[in-house]
Design an enzyme around this catalytic site. Structure first.
Site, PDB file in Angstrom:
ATOM      1  N   TYR A 174       0.847  -1.190   0.000  1.00 23.00           N
ATOM      2  CA  TYR A 174       0.000   0.000   0.000  1.00 23.00           C
ATOM      3  C   TYR A 174       0.886   1.245   0.000  1.00 23.00           C
ATOM      4  CZ  TYR A 174      -3.773  -3.154   1.609  1.00 23.00           C
ATOM      5  OH  TYR A 174      -4.681  -4.176   1.743  1.00 23.00           O
TER       6      TYR A 174
ATOM      7  N   LEU B  20     -18.271  -2.230   2.611  1.00 24.47           N
ATOM      8  CA  LEU B  20     -19.167  -1.194   2.082  1.00 24.47           C
ATOM      9  C   LEU B  20     -19.144  -1.167   0.557  1.00 24.47           C
ATOM     10  CD1 LEU B  20     -18.412   1.649   4.650  1.00 24.47           C
ATOM     11  CD2 LEU B  20     -20.304   0.029   4.637  1.00 24.47           C
ATOM     12  N   GLY B  21     -18.771  -2.301  -0.047  1.00 20.63           N
ATOM     13  CA  GLY B  21     -18.768  -2.359  -1.508  1.00 20.63           C
ATOM     14  C   GLY B  21     -17.876  -1.307  -2.129  1.00 20.63           C
ATOM     15  N   ARG B  22     -16.720  -1.067  -1.500  1.00 19.81           N
ATOM     16  CA  ARG B  22     -15.765  -0.044  -1.964  1.00 19.81           C
ATOM     17  C   ARG B  22     -16.436   1.324  -2.036  1.00 19.81           C
ATOM     18  NH1 ARG B  22     -11.272  -2.991  -3.456  1.00 19.81           N
ATOM     19  NH2 ARG B  22     -11.701  -5.193  -3.844  1.00 19.81           N
TER      20      ARG B  22
END
Length: 323
Positions: free
Chosen positions: A62, A212-214
């Site tokens: 990341y 949260l589904g991205r």
């Protein structure tokens, strides 16, 4: 619109005790727009600790040069004893950060942990994940090397990310696995057939990333154009022009249902994950204190079996694969 807050409870990933909701730190450094405010990111980590969050999740891929591990390490430098620190290895990005490969041979396992410990400025990590299974290395060899890290005191618990039921079983025969991290949300439920039952049979906890589904399930993304130009989600099918309007109609229905609980659609989605079992930990990611506090308010929502069934029925016809 905020449900009544309840104290953040704890759950177990194997023998590792963590808060029932963790904090994904990826977006503070990479993928979802610019890493524009380290001060706010660190303040978000500190606020999470003060609110009872103990599980903090990062990875060596990341941000350029492991930037996110460095950020998390700085944030936790004077409060390491309050945090359960999780990081990952195995995805190797190329020089210009436009592509990636998977590497998890035993020699690389040892190299990767030493680099992560240096960036995090810690002597050990609480939970060390294999970020992706290397198709060229038997998982027994990778996990065998990871077990050596436990013996050396560099790692306390082992985890896998996006592994199949068969891979999880093979890994567990080599060394106990505390957690499997995988995408799980109202819109990503494929793990329920084999992965979750396998984890439960072996006593492994499940960490649900992208719950949260991205962010699509939050109701705050009104169009693909509202995403920054470099945002990874622009390439995902659920955000594409042909699928976005359909998925927005589902979010609107979830928003109406959430209102009956005095909640936002994001809070409803997180409550749904929390109700999947005491061995499940939601891992929403954010780099803002405001969103952190909204997410934590989901712990005050109680859902009945009828509520859960209605939520699932509304969310089922999502358009587009997750990748």
């Amino acid at each position: 619109m905020t449900p009544p807050r309840t104290a953040l409870g704890t759950r177990h990933l194997g023998s590792l005790e963590v808060s029932e909701q963790g904090l994904g730190c990826m977006g503070m450094s990479d993928f979802y727009g610019t890493a524009d405010n380290e001060v706010e990111s660190i303040a978000t980590i500190h606020r999470a600790l003060d609110e009872g969050v103990t599980l903090f999740d990062t990875s060596d891929m990341y941000g350029r040069g492991g930037a996110n591990e460095g950020l998390v390490g700085r944030a936790l430098a004077d409060r390491r004893d309050r945090a359960v620190l999780a990081t990952k290895f195995g995805i190797v990005r190329d020089a210009d950060y436009t592509d990636a490969t998977v590497r998890a041979d035993p020699a690389y396992v040892h190299q990767a942990i030493d680099r992560s410990l240096q960036r995090l400025n810690v002597e050990y990590v609480d939970l060390y994940y294999l970020h992706r299974v290397d198709p060229h290395v038997p998982i027994e060899e990778t996990v065998g090397a990871m077990a050596e890290l436990v013996a050396a005191g560099k790692v306390r618990h082992l985890g896998l990310s996006e592994a199949s039921a068969e891979e999880i079983t093979r890994a567990y025969r080599v060394h106990p696995i505390a957690a499997v991290q995988t995408e799980w949300s109202l819109w990503s439920r494929d793990i329920e057939d084999e992965v979750v039952p396998t984890c439960r049979r072996l006593g492994i906890g499940v960490v649900a990333y992208a719950p949260l589904g991205r962010s699509l399930l939050t109701g705050t993304i009104n169009s693909q154009d509202s995403l920054p130009p470099q945002d990874l989600r622009r390439g995902f099918a659920r955000f594409s022009e042909q699928n976005f309007a359909h998925n927005q109609r589902i979010v609107q229905q979830l928003t109406e249902l959430a209102a009956r609980h005095g909640a936002s659609p994001a809070q409803l989605a997180l409550a749904w994950i929390a109700h999947q079992g005491d061995d499940v930990v939601a891992l929403p990611g954010t780099k803002r204190r405001t969103y952190l506090e909204d997410n934590l308010a989901a712990t005050g929502i109680s859902l009945s079996p009828d509520d859960l069934a209605e939520i699932s029925a509304i969310a089922a016809p999502v358009a587009g694969n997750r990748y």
